[in-house]
Design a protein around this motif. Sequence first.
Motif, mmCIF file in Angstrom:
data_model
loop_
_atom_site.group_PDB
_atom_site.id
_atom_site.type_symbol
_atom_site.label_atom_id
_atom_site.label_comp_id
_atom_site.label_asym_id
_atom_site.label_seq_id
_atom_site.Cartn_x
_atom_site.Cartn_y
_atom_site.Cartn_z
ATOM 1 N N THR A 1 0.803 -1.184 0.045
ATOM 2 C CA THR A 1 -0.038 -0.123 -0.198
ATOM 3 C C THR A 1 0.994 1.200 0.045
ATOM 4 O O THR A 1 2.033 1.165 0.397
ATOM 5 N N PRO A 2 0.499 2.554 -0.576
ATOM 6 C CA PRO A 2 1.283 3.553 -0.640
ATOM 7 C C PRO A 2 1.848 4.045 0.956
ATOM 8 O O PRO A 2 2.744 4.558 0.974
ATOM 9 N N GLU A 3 0.967 3.792 1.765
ATOM 10 C CA GLU A 3 1.202 4.095 3.046
ATOM 11 C C GLU A 3 2.541 3.305 3.612
ATOM 12 O O GLU A 3 3.292 3.800 3.983
ATOM 13 N N LEU A 4 2.492 1.973 3.415
ATOM 14 C CA LEU A 4 3.672 1.168 3.741
ATOM 15 C C LEU A 4 4.528 1.344 3.074
ATOM 16 O O LEU A 4 5.919 1.454 3.398
ATOM 17 N N LEU A 5 4.544 1.474 1.717
ATOM 18 C CA LEU A 5 5.640 1.866 0.790
ATOM 19 C C LEU A 5 6.380 3.261 1.126
ATOM 20 O O LEU A 5 7.719 3.427 1.068
ATOM 21 N N ALA A 6 5.667 4.197 1.498
ATOM 22 C CA ALA A 6 6.241 5.489 2.018
ATOM 23 C C ALA A 6 7.158 5.254 3.396
ATOM 24 O O ALA A 6 8.030 5.690 3.394
ATOM 25 N N ARG A 7 6.700 4.514 4.331
ATOM 26 C CA ARG A 7 7.348 4.136 5.564
ATOM 27 C C ARG A 7 8.667 3.465 5.048
ATOM 28 O O ARG A 7 9.600 3.649 5.662
ATOM 29 N N VAL A 8 8.728 2.433 4.102
ATOM 30 C CA VAL A 8 9.655 1.728 3.829
ATOM 31 C C VAL A 8 10.874 2.680 3.153
ATOM 32 O O VAL A 8 11.932 2.684 3.456
ATOM 33 N N LYS A 9 10.595 3.250 2.152
ATOM 34 C CA LYS A 9 11.350 4.433 1.403
ATOM 35 C C LYS A 9 11.681 5.299 2.599
ATOM 36 O O LYS A 9 12.984 6.000 2.391
ATOM 37 N N GLY A 10 10.938 5.766 3.626
ATOM 38 C CA GLY A 10 11.286 6.715 4.590
ATOM 39 C C GLY A 10 12.686 6.303 5.462
ATOM 40 O O GLY A 10 13.244 6.909 6.148
ATOM 41 N N THR A 11 13.002 4.943 5.507
ATOM 42 C CA THR A 11 13.983 4.444 6.103
ATOM 43 C C THR A 11 15.292 4.529 5.073
ATOM 44 O O THR A 11 16.503 4.338 5.761
ATOM 45 N N GLY A 12 15.163 4.961 3.993
ATOM 46 C CA GLY A 12 16.373 5.040 3.066
ATOM 47 C C GLY A 12 16.560 3.817 2.249
ATOM 48 O O GLY A 12 17.630 4.025 1.284
ATOM 49 N N ALA A 13 15.758 3.030 2.294
ATOM 50 C CA ALA A 13 16.035 1.710 1.439
ATOM 51 C C ALA A 13 15.507 1.882 -0.002
ATOM 52 O O ALA A 13 14.686 2.614 -0.190
ATOM 53 N N LYS A 14 16.379 1.368 -0.969
ATOM 54 C CA LYS A 14 15.943 1.438 -2.017
ATOM 55 C C LYS A 14 15.024 0.491 -2.526
ATOM 56 O O LYS A 14 15.048 -0.977 -2.021
ATOM 57 N N VAL A 15 13.895 0.660 -3.301
ATOM 58 C CA VAL A 15 12.880 -0.429 -3.521
ATOM 59 C C VAL A 15 12.817 -0.866 -5.086
ATOM 60 O O VAL A 15 12.939 -0.228 -5.966
ATOM 61 N N LEU A 16 13.230 -2.152 -5.265
ATOM 62 C CA LEU A 16 13.112 -2.922 -6.247
ATOM 63 C C LEU A 16 11.901 -3.540 -6.686
ATOM 64 O O LEU A 16 11.112 -4.299 -5.212
ATOM 65 N N ALA A 17 11.301 -3.970 -7.584
ATOM 66 C CA ALA A 17 10.116 -4.567 -7.976
ATOM 67 C C ALA A 17 10.175 -5.251 -9.182
ATOM 68 O O ALA A 17 10.658 -4.852 -10.228
ATOM 69 N N SER A 18 9.204 -6.461 -9.485
ATOM 70 C CA SER A 18 9.410 -7.249 -10.350
ATOM 71 C C SER A 18 8.401 -6.757 -11.651
ATOM 72 O O SER A 18 7.225 -6.509 -11.177
ATOM 73 N N ALA A 19 8.366 -6.912 -12.849
ATOM 74 C CA ALA A 19 7.578 -6.546 -13.737
ATOM 75 C C ALA A 19 7.864 -7.871 -14.878
ATOM 76 O O ALA A 19 8.656 -7.984 -15.219
ATOM 77 N N THR A 20 6.645 -8.334 -15.341
ATOM 78 C CA THR A 20 6.705 -9.080 -16.386
ATOM 79 C C THR A 20 6.164 -8.820 -17.789
ATOM 80 O O THR A 20 5.961 -9.496 -18.624
ATOM 81 N N THR A 21 5.603 -7.322 -17.541
ATOM 82 C CA THR A 21 5.057 -6.808 -18.918
ATOM 83 C C THR A 21 5.471 -5.283 -18.896
ATOM 84 O O THR A 21 5.863 -4.852 -17.882
ATOM 85 N N VAL A 22 5.500 -4.664 -20.072
ATOM 86 C CA VAL A 22 5.617 -3.346 -20.136
ATOM 87 C C VAL A 22 4.424 -2.493 -19.187
ATOM 88 O O VAL A 22 5.005 -1.520 -18.578
ATOM 89 N N ALA A 23 3.337 -2.849 -19.209
ATOM 90 C CA ALA A 23 2.160 -2.352 -18.370
ATOM 91 C C ALA A 23 2.603 -2.316 -16.977
ATOM 92 O O ALA A 23 2.486 -1.469 -16.363
ATOM 93 N N GLU A 24 3.315 -3.526 -16.530
ATOM 94 C CA GLU A 24 3.519 -3.506 -15.000
ATOM 95 C C GLU A 24 4.684 -2.778 -14.899
ATOM 96 O O GLU A 24 4.935 -2.187 -13.641
ATOM 97 N N ALA A 25 5.784 -2.444 -15.735
ATOM 98 C CA ALA A 25 6.825 -1.627 -15.533
ATOM 99 C C ALA A 25 6.409 -0.262 -15.493
ATOM 100 O O ALA A 25 6.960 0.433 -14.533
ATOM 101 N N ARG A 26 5.604 0.381 -16.352
ATOM 102 C CA ARG A 26 5.241 1.516 -16.338
ATOM 103 C C ARG A 26 4.347 1.677 -15.026
ATOM 104 O O ARG A 26 4.474 3.044 -14.240
ATOM 105 N N TRP A 27 3.418 0.777 -14.437
ATOM 106 C CA TRP A 27 2.686 0.970 -13.144
ATOM 107 C C TRP A 27 3.805 1.268 -12.139
ATOM 108 O O TRP A 27 3.594 1.960 -11.122
ATOM 109 N N LEU A 28 4.859 0.150 -11.977
ATOM 110 C CA LEU A 28 5.724 0.267 -10.750
ATOM 111 C C LEU A 28 6.306 1.711 -10.954
ATOM 112 O O LEU A 28 6.622 2.204 -9.772
ATOM 113 N N GLU A 29 6.999 2.039 -12.072
ATOM 114 C CA GLU A 29 7.511 3.415 -12.033
ATOM 115 C C GLU A 29 6.458 4.685 -11.401
ATOM 116 O O GLU A 29 7.026 5.476 -10.839
ATOM 117 N N ALA A 30 5.237 4.483 -11.843
ATOM 118 C CA ALA A 30 4.465 5.488 -11.175
ATOM 119 C C ALA A 30 4.038 5.494 -9.821
ATOM 120 O O ALA A 30 3.603 6.434 -9.507
#
Length: 346
Positions: A135-164
């Motif tokens: 969720t955006p709330e949990l992700l914001a707290r993870v990024k607030g620790t300074g951690a870099k976030v990686l995520a998997s995409a199996t399609t172009v649409a998923e890659a664009r979604w992850l970037e956004a």
Amino acid sequence: MTLTSLLGCALPIIQAPMAGVQDHRLALAVCRAGGLGSLPAAMLTPAALRTALTELQGATSAPFNVNFFCHREVTPDAAHLARWRHALAPGYERLGIPQSCIVPGPSRQPFGPEQEALIEALRPAVVSFHFGLPTPELLARVKGTGAKVLASATTVAEARWLEAHGADVIIAQGLEAGGHRGHFLAEDLTLQAGLFALLPQIVDAVRLPVVAAGGIMDARAVRAARSLGAVGVQVGTAFLLCDEATTSPLHRAALLDPARHSAITNLFTGRPARGLHNRLMGWLGPLSPLAPPFPHASAALAPLRSVAEAAGRDDFTPLWAGQGHSACRAVAAAEVVALLAAGWDV
């Protein structure tokens, strides 16, 4: 910015998180060799995860990755579970096991507040997600620790979604990759492609750095991924026979069997994943609507797997592996890292 400068590792080589065949020791070996070791957390209790993270941090000052699943929990209906048990009944009869020994319940936990609290407390340098993002709330707290976030995409649409939606690095997961498919926007497997078709499309579609994953076993594949725009590679199957992996003897033997091939199946967890073909996949077919939703398929298989494995058989065992498994080598993890790094000018 290079992947090494972004993540803090010496080499643009990421060891894929592989639940069931590794613990913190494989991640540590890869970190010590200059790559980014990864710890799979989806099957760990919060207490076990804290112990593993603490041991890693006590053994190395190098950055490492902690991986979580972001699936939505679905409670299967009783009728679906009954159909699944009925389909498996011949196996229970053949092995002389009563179905009353089935213990229902999920085997993998999605990322939630408890896991996020551990990230805030222990602050690993890198956190990765499979099946989308939290969720955006949990992700914001993870990024607030300074951690870099990686995520998997199996399609172009998923890659664009992850970037956004807040990812820092995208892992382009080709259809060759072992383990669970990371798709999250659509379940249609025909939308997914092999790595070297998918990778340049994702590189062209997003501004974020892209890591290549799927079928990469040696320096040649690393060079090919780099030529198509990857800033690094994520590799799992190549580490399965390593000294530091916890891959079982049955799984190791299957990897060395030239007659085995891999296939995508949903039988073991309820979600498509690539593993070596075995008796269950031949019996029910690799993909079946009988399997209940992820991750509930595994509960009814657990007793069958236990008895079969005790008899030296892998009939009901998930043998996760990618299409490049024939190139697996029984060597130390550092040797695999060095082999892969030879394909990258560092």
